[in-house]
Structures are given as structure tokens and as C-alpha cells.
Design a protein around this motif. Structure first.
Motif, PDB file in Angstrom:
ATOM      1  N   LYS A 121      34.218  24.005  46.233  1.00  0.00           N
ATOM      2  CA  LYS A 121      33.671  25.293  47.047  1.00  0.00           C
ATOM      3  C   LYS A 121      34.768  26.272  46.794  1.00  0.00           C
ATOM      4  O   LYS A 121      35.991  25.925  46.922  1.00  0.00           O
ATOM      5  N   ILE A 122      34.410  27.308  46.689  1.00  0.00           N
ATOM      6  CA  ILE A 122      34.977  28.864  46.533  1.00  0.00           C
ATOM      7  C   ILE A 122      35.311  29.248  48.119  1.00  0.00           C
ATOM      8  O   ILE A 122      34.374  29.730  48.633  1.00  0.00           O
ATOM      9  N   ILE A 123      36.290  28.941  48.475  1.00  0.00           N
ATOM     10  CA  ILE A 123      36.599  29.646  50.179  1.00  0.00           C
ATOM     11  C   ILE A 123      36.786  30.916  50.234  1.00  0.00           C
ATOM     12  O   ILE A 123      35.987  31.443  50.900  1.00  0.00           O
ATOM     13  N   THR A 124      37.583  31.664  49.337  1.00  0.00           N
ATOM     14  CA  THR A 124      37.843  33.186  49.528  1.00  0.00           C
ATOM     15  C   THR A 124      38.033  33.449  48.062  1.00  0.00           C
ATOM     16  O   THR A 124      39.041  33.061  47.408  1.00  0.00           O
ATOM     17  N   HIS A 125      37.440  34.520  47.672  1.00  0.00           N
ATOM     18  CA  HIS A 125      37.593  35.369  46.480  1.00  0.00           C
ATOM     19  C   HIS A 125      38.802  36.264  46.539  1.00  0.00           C
ATOM     20  O   HIS A 125      38.539  36.871  47.590  1.00  0.00           O
ATOM     21  N   ASN A 126      39.830  36.074  45.903  1.00  0.00           N
ATOM     22  CA  ASN A 126      40.895  37.163  46.060  1.00  0.00           C
ATOM     23  C   ASN A 126      41.150  38.122  45.070  1.00  0.00           C
ATOM     24  O   ASN A 126      42.208  38.713  45.113  1.00  0.00           O
ATOM     25  N   THR A 127      40.259  38.104  44.047  1.00  0.00           N
ATOM     26  CA  THR A 127      39.971  39.098  43.181  1.00  0.00           C
ATOM     27  C   THR A 127      39.059  40.309  43.291  1.00  0.00           C
ATOM     28  O   THR A 127      37.708  39.911  43.537  1.00  0.00           O
ATOM     29  N   SER A 204      45.605  46.630  37.360  1.00  0.00           N
ATOM     30  CA  SER A 204      45.262  45.449  37.455  1.00  0.00           C
ATOM     31  C   SER A 204      45.946  44.482  38.106  1.00  0.00           C
ATOM     32  O   SER A 204      45.310  43.148  38.727  1.00  0.00           O
ATOM     33  N   ASN A 205      46.927  44.794  38.613  1.00  0.00           N
ATOM     34  CA  ASN A 205      47.942  43.788  39.606  1.00  0.00           C
ATOM     35  C   ASN A 205      47.880  44.270  40.914  1.00  0.00           C
ATOM     36  O   ASN A 205      48.527  44.043  41.547  1.00  0.00           O
ATOM     37  N   GLY A 206      46.955  45.375  41.197  1.00  0.00           N
ATOM     38  CA  GLY A 206      46.771  45.906  42.607  1.00  0.00           C
ATOM     39  C   GLY A 206      47.722  46.635  43.124  1.00  0.00           C
ATOM     40  O   GLY A 206      47.999  46.754  44.086  1.00  0.00           O
ATOM     41  N   ALA A 589      54.527  43.103  42.503  1.00  0.00           N
ATOM     42  CA  ALA A 589      55.360  43.961  41.714  1.00  0.00           C
ATOM     43  C   ALA A 589      56.190  43.245  40.597  1.00  0.00           C
ATOM     44  O   ALA A 589      56.021  43.761  39.718  1.00  0.00           O
ATOM     45  N   THR A 590      56.733  42.170  40.998  1.00  0.00           N
ATOM     46  CA  THR A 590      57.670  41.533  40.062  1.00  0.00           C
ATOM     47  C   THR A 590      56.721  41.143  38.634  1.00  0.00           C
ATOM     48  O   THR A 590      56.947  41.181  37.669  1.00  0.00           O
ATOM     49  N   ILE A 591      55.358  40.638  39.078  1.00  0.00           N
ATOM     50  CA  ILE A 591      54.582  40.098  37.641  1.00  0.00           C
ATOM     51  C   ILE A 591      54.243  41.426  37.134  1.00  0.00           C
ATOM     52  O   ILE A 591      54.170  41.333  36.077  1.00  0.00           O
ATOM     53  N   ALA A 592      53.971  42.611  37.752  1.00  0.00           N
ATOM     54  CA  ALA A 592      53.500  43.708  37.059  1.00  0.00           C
ATOM     55  C   ALA A 592      54.710  44.481  36.211  1.00  0.00           C
ATOM     56  O   ALA A 592      54.422  44.564  34.813  1.00  0.00           O
ATOM     57  N   GLU A 593      55.907  44.370  36.768  1.00  0.00           N
ATOM     58  CA  GLU A 593      57.062  44.757  36.045  1.00  0.00           C
ATOM     59  C   GLU A 593      57.474  43.780  34.891  1.00  0.00           C
ATOM     60  O   GLU A 593      57.685  44.357  33.789  1.00  0.00           O
TER      61      GLU A 593
END
Length: 700
Positions: A121-127, A204-206, A589-593
């Protein structure tokens, strides 16, 4: 209700699986009234809705602990398979055909069958938002966002835009069922336009690029002049010699320093822009700052947490103008001990806007620069002496200084990378770092021991498994940890780093040690900072660019200066939310950087395909090994490119061939650049074995 649900979970866990039905539970909990039975049924339904308990076909209940079901956030690899992390060291592998439409970072319910998992089950879509490229015809979309690769997407408002091939767009998902329905919400630009590549990664990283109209309207309403009443209720420091010290390119200045000699040491003042005075609780500015959490720094731009009218204006400690601050005066003796301190609201007037570069020149006795700033007296020499004593004290306590070389990617006006340089970290950079840490510790100690609501910066001790893996790696390179690795002290790690300080393997050792550490994060509880060997720590010194610092200022004003305890219970709950939100924003932010750095490094290396360089093996895996060059670029030597058959030996951190040839972490190796993919941010190497002596390549 919450107490009943906790009691139910404990009760169900106390017996074997499927022991309890609703009547047995009522009897166990002595619930005899009809109203109690109704409440029990409601609690069970809520626990089922939260996937904390399950009910079989015979209406018997069992808990998550008694089942093969696990709830968590799924991480999906670029190759299509995924993992559900159970804890720091354990995860469930989920094959691509068992993901069942889940997106990376979705909250899911997974059933473990044997050694693998299946998404039930997908409980929450976070994208919600993704980035796509228009390719070929108007109706054709190619999504460079990994989360949408291989999925059918129907863009419902495509006819509202003049779409051309190569255009990058941001879409919002409306329906996750196959085929996915989405709408275009923003045209980012054409892939050939300068800066669109970086903008795409940020989006794309919000990372929100623009401010809402309500936020800008609120910011523009703030007066540039200081309210007269503030002069009466704040300490006037306008006659004190105070300077800011920042990078040459800095536009906002949220910290300033003063120092004077006193008996047995120094009076060190750290003065921080009072951003919380302007960004008030619940305002449009506050809501925006909460959502952003932090400013984001990439190679050619800054995405600020606050509008420029604030960050570069009234909240910036610009020279020769009056500004509101929260100050921390510390009495520091010659041994680096803070013997006394005071926190108070203030008004300052910065005497000079100094740069790291110029302060370093002054400390190096550059005649021209010393003459230019002679009017400031011996302030920088005194700063160095004070900082040295503070650093000596910190080192004696066992703080870890990874001192890893960081890269600065230089781009031209079109965003094209033209150089990768080591980021300087001279004496002045270390001075400011020491002073900021000292102030952060003082404020944390103050808030902790008064038990006021606050957001702390915490760094927990590394997990034993990670440490054992690092200790094994260090042993391969010739260093052995003494004592029990499970009870390690920061000083033990610093000794290891010192052992490799002047060795070619230092950067590799430092990087792998960082990876073995837990991530620093924000928390409402003060549990200490392992890396700094500090019992109390928080972020107080950068409220322009970090939301937790702004909250610390707000709590200082409310509880320390104004003594307002009316909302203390509510604020304690708020701190938990602020800490969680800020940690998530920081990670984003770290992922985007990191993605921007990887992309620009790959783009830079495209000009060097076919060139030969020397490097160090930075990690070894079953599929090959990574090599780090002296400009910090990392590339993969795939096992398929090696001569002969190689076996991965994890205990030796090596790939070993049938004839005894070996590639081990930390080894020097000469490579040839054979590929660089800008979109994927990857660089590929082959081992180079010259037939004749060649001249070492010099960076262009």
C-alpha cells in the motif's frame, strides 16, 4: 484516546499473534460499558488506519511487530529497485516489479516475503512536483526526473502553452494512478539557456525560486529606520569597534565581531542581526522562511531564505549604519575558557566591512592592507590570539577537525564551468568559525539549563557497525584504533585523522570518516554534538539564512529578555515541529547543492575526455572503484574495463585479480577520462597503463 491506543498496542504485543479479538481486548482492559466498547472500537479502527495493527479474516488483531509488514519511506535507485530502511543498519530490498507504482520518498506499507519486500500500500505520495523536457513533437515528454522514468504521464493542460523541443517545464501531479495525470505549472526555460540546468535541479528538489507576493509585500512594508523606542530598551554599542568578516562575494552580513583585552584574557563580542525583530511569528515572512528552512548556495547563485530587501537591507550589518542585534559578550581567558558571558539586545554600527582575504593579508603583515585598516588598531591580532586559545581548548576537549578540501566551481557568465579550485580556509576563516562555535555553545548552555523551549543542533555518536567498517578501512591503510571501538571518543577519531594529515590518503580518510558519522540535525532536546565534543550546541549566528537560528533568537527574546512564559507549553511542541521541518529543508538543500556540483564537475571534465591524470582510489565496490583527482572530481573505473577477472574482497577493501593484481582503497592510480555525462552528473575513467613514459598532465 491516545492513552487507550498505546495501551492497546502494548496489550496486543503481550501475547502471540492473533490472540486477541475485540471481546478479549475488552475483557483484558476491563471495559464493560457500552460507551467503553464504542471507544474501544474507534481506537482499533484508528490504529488500523495508521497501519499500526492488522485484522485477519477472523477479526483477530495483531501488531506490526507480530507481522511481516513494515511501514516507512521507500528509496528507489536509478536502476529501478528500492529499499525500505528499518534502522541505521538494516533495510528491506524491494525488486523493481514489487514497487507497485510507488515513487521515491513515498511512505509505503511493505510486506517482507523471504529476503525481499513487496509494496502492499502507498500510504502517502511525497512527490508533487517534477521536471520534464519537451522532446521532439509537442505531445512528447521526456522526464529527466528519475521518479517519472518509465511512467506514462498525461499532461492535461499542454494546449495552454507554446511548447517547443528542448523546453524544460515543471509539472504538478494531479492523479498518481496509471496513466499519471499532471499539469504544467511553470516554464523553467530552454535547455540551451544559461542557468536553466541549475534551475532545473533546484526546482526538481523542491527549492522555491521566487517569493510569494504576500511575502514581498510584507518585506517591502518594513521600515528602513529603527524605531525610536529601541534606542531606549537596547544596549547602545555604537561606539564599540565592531567589524564584519565575510567572503569577497558576500552580500548579506548577519554576524559581527568586537574584541578588547581585559585582565587574564579578552572580552569577545559576537553580535548577530536581530532578524526575529522583523520576522514575527505567524507573519507572511515567517511562513515563507519556515517553508524554505534555509538559503541554498550553488556555484552561480544563492536562493535566499528571506527577500533581498531584508537579507541585504535592514537585517544586514552593513558598515557605518545602525542595526539591531542580539549580542553575546564572552569573557575568554588565555586558556580558552569562557569564564562569564552575557546575552542582550543591542544596537551596533559596524566600523568596517572586512573580507577574509584582507584579514588574512593583515595577519600576514601585508604593508598596503595594514595601512588601509590601521584605524582599527590591533583588533585582528587580538582576534587571532583569542581564537587560538579557544581552538586549543576545543582540541583538548576532543573536537574533530575533518579539514577536508572543498571545491569551488568557477563558472562564466553563461554558467559554463571554467575552473575547479580548492576553497581557501585561512586564518581569518578559522577565527570566525571558532568565535561562532563559542557563541553557539554559550547560548545553548543558557537555554538548556534554564529549560526554555529551543531548537538545538545535535550530532549523535556514530553507530558501532559504521565505526567497525571504518576501523577496518583504517587498518588496511596501516592505522589501528586502540580500545573498544563501540565506546569511541571524538579524540580517538581526531588522532586517526592526525595520523594521515600529511599523507596522500588524507582526503579519502576524511571523507570515509564523515560517511561513518551520523548526520547532524535539529532537535528540541539538547543531547550534545559528538563532532564538536560539546555537551550543548545550537545554531544562533545565521538567522538571515537558517530558520533554526531565527527561532533561537525568537525564544531568547521571549523568555530571556521579555520573561514571557504564557505560551511555554505550546512553544515546546512548536520546537519539535521546527526541528523536524528545518532538518528536512537542510537535507533537501544539501541534495540539490550536491547534484549541482556533480553536474558542473561532469560538464567541466567533458573537455578532458582522452586526457590522463593521477588520482587516489577513494572507494571500492563489487562493480569497480572510484578515483578522486586532485581537483576533487571523482570518476568510476568499472570492473568490466579492467584486464582479467577481478573479485571484490570487502575485508581488504580491494578488487583482486586471478594473477594477484590488486586495486585497494587509498592506492595511487593513473587514469584516462573516457566519459562525462552532464545530465547524470557522472564521470567515467579507465586505468591507464602507458607503453612509454609520458609527461604528467597539467590542468588547463
Amino acid at each position: 484516546m491516545e492513552e487507550l491506543k498505546e495501551l492497546l498496542l502494548k496489550t496486543i504485543d503481550s501475547k502471540k499473534k492473533c490472540y486477541f479479538d475485540i471481546r478479549k481486548l475488552a475483557g483484558e482492559l476491563k471495559l464493560n460499558k457500552t460507551s467503553d466498547f464504542v471507544l474501544l472500537n474507534k481506537a482499533l479502527n484508528e490504529l488500523e488506519d495508521d497501519y499500526l495493527i492488522f485484522r485477519d479474516k477472523n477479526n483477530y488483531f495483531y501488531s506490526v511487530k507480530q507481522s511481516n509488514f513494515y511501514r516507512g519511506v521507500i528509496r528507489i535507485n536509478k536502476k529501478g529497485f528500492g529499499f525500505l530502511d528499518l534502522d541505521e543498519d538494516n533495510s528491506i530490498y524491494i525488486p523493481s516489479d514489487a514497487i507497485k507504482g510507488a515513487f521515491d520518498n513515498d511512505e509505503v506499507l511493505v510486506e517482507k516475503i523471504g529476503d525481499e519486500g513487496v509494496v502492499r500500500k502507498i500510504i502517502t505520495h511525497n512527490t508533487e512536483y517534477c521536471v520534464g523536457i519537451i522532446s521532439g513533437k509537442k505531445n512528447s515528454f521526456h522526464f529527466d526526473d528519475e521518479r517519472l522514468k518509465g511512467k506514462s504521464v498525461n499532461i492535461v493542460n499542454r494546449d495552454s502553452f507554446n511548447l517547443v523541443s528542448g523546453l524544460k517545464v515543471q509539472i504538478r501531479i494531479l492523479d498518481y494512478k496509471h496513466p499519471i495525470k499532471a499539469e504544467i505549472v511553470k516554464i523553467i526555460g530552454h535547455i540551451s539557456d544559461p542557468g536553466v540546468d541549475i534551475s532545473s535541479i533546484l526546482v526538481s528538489n523542491g527549492i522555491k525560486m521566487e517569493f510569494d507576493d504576500s511575502t514581498l509585500e510584507h518585506a517591502n512594508m518594513i521600515k528602513e529606520e529603527i524605531d525610536e523606542k529601541e534606542y531606549r530598551i537596547r544596549r547602545d554599542l555604537r561606539d564599540r569597534v565592531i567589524v564584519t568578516i565575510d567572503g569577497d562575494d558576500s552580500k548579506d552580513f548577519d554576524d559581527a565581531i568586537s574584541i578588547e583585552k581585559i585582565d587574564n584574557g579578552y572580552k569577545l563580542g559576537v553580535h548577530i542581526a536581530d532578524v526575529s525583530y522583523y520576522v514575527t511569528y505567524g507573519s507572511a515572512l515567517d511562513n515563507e522562511a519556515y517553508q524554505r528552512g534555509t538559503s541554498v548556495y550553488v556555484c552561480d547563485r544563492v536562493v535566499p531564505m528571506l527577500p533581498h530587501v531584508l537579507s541585504n537591507g535592514i537585517c544586514s550589518l552593513n558598515p557605518h549604519v545602525e542595526r539591531l542585534c542580539i549580542s553575546c559578550d564572552m569573557m575568554v581567558d588565555h586558556d580558552g575558557n569562557v569564564t562569564d558571558y552575557e546575552l542582550f539586545p543591542s544596537i551596533i554600527k559596524s566600523s568596517a566591512r572586512m573580507t577574509y582575504n584582507n584579514v588574512n593579508k593583515i595577519l600576514a603583515k601585508d604593508e598596503k592592507v595594514c595601512k588601509e585598516y590601521a584605524y582599527l588598531g590591533s583588533i585582528f591580532v587580538d582576534m587571532l590570539a583569542c581564537a587560538n586559545s579557544i581552538r586549543k581548548k576545543r582540541e583538548a576537549n576532543g573536537c574533530i577537525d575533518f579539514d577536508k578540501e572543498e571545491a569551488k566551481i568557477v563558472v562564466d557568465k553563461n554558467g559554463k564551468p571554467i575552473d575547479i579550485l580548492p576553497r581557501d580556509r585561512g586564518l581569518s576563516e578559522r577565527i570566525i568559525e571558532d568565535f561562532m562555535i563559542c557563541a553557539n555553545e554559550c547560548v545553548a548552555r543558557h537555554m538548556k539549563w534554564l529549560s526554555y523551549p529551543c531548537v538545538y543542533r545535535i550530532h549523535e555518536a556514530p553507530k558501532a557497525k559504521k565505526l567497525r567498517e571504518f576501523a577496518l578501512f583504517a587498518k588496511v591503510l596501516g592505522y589501528t584504533f586502540k580500545g573498544n571501538i563501540s565506546d569511541i571518543h571524538p579524540m580517538d577519531i581526531q588522532r586517526c585523522l592526525n595520523h594521515f594529515k600529511n599523507e596522500k590518503e588524507y582526503n579519502v580518510v576524511s571523507t570515509l570518516m564523515l560517511r561513518s558519522m551520523q548526520k547532524a540535525r535539529y532537535d528540541a532536546n539538547c543531547v550534545g554534538h559528538f563532532g564538536l565534543a560539546s555537551n550543548e550546541y545550537l545554531h544562533f549566528t545565521s538567522p538571515i539564512r537558517r530558520y533554526p537560528d531565527l527561532i533561537v533568537h525568537r525564544m531568547l527574546r521571549k523568555y530571556v529578555f521579555e520573561k514571557d512564559f504564557s505560551d511555554i507549553i505550546e512553544d515546546e511542541k512548536l520546537m519539535e515541529d521546527y526541528a523536524s521541518q528545518s532538518s528536512e529543508c537542510e537535507q533537501k538543500a544539501t541534495i540539490a547543492e550536491r547534484e549541482v556540483d556533480d553536474m558542473k564537475k561532469a560538464e567541466y571534465m567533458q573537455q578532458y575526455i582522452g586526457h590522463v591524470f593521477d588520482g587516489i582510489i577513494s572507494s571500492v565496490n563489487s562493480f569497480g572503484f572510484f578515483v578522486e583527482l586532485d581537483n576533487t572530481v571523482e570518476g568510476l573505473v568499472h570492473i568490466s574495463s579492467l584486464d582479467g577477472y577481478y573479485t571484490f574482497m570487502p575485508n581488504m577493501m580491494s578488487l583482486v585479480s586471478e594473477n594477484g593484481n590488486k586495486y585497494t582503497i587509498g592506492d595511487s592510480v593513473t587514469i584516462k577520462v573516457v566519459g562525462a555525462n552532464k545530465l547524470e552528473g557522472t564521470v567515467d575513467f579507465n586505468v591507464f597503463k602507458p607503453k612509454k613514459k609520458i609527461r604528467k598532465r597539467v590542468w588547463m
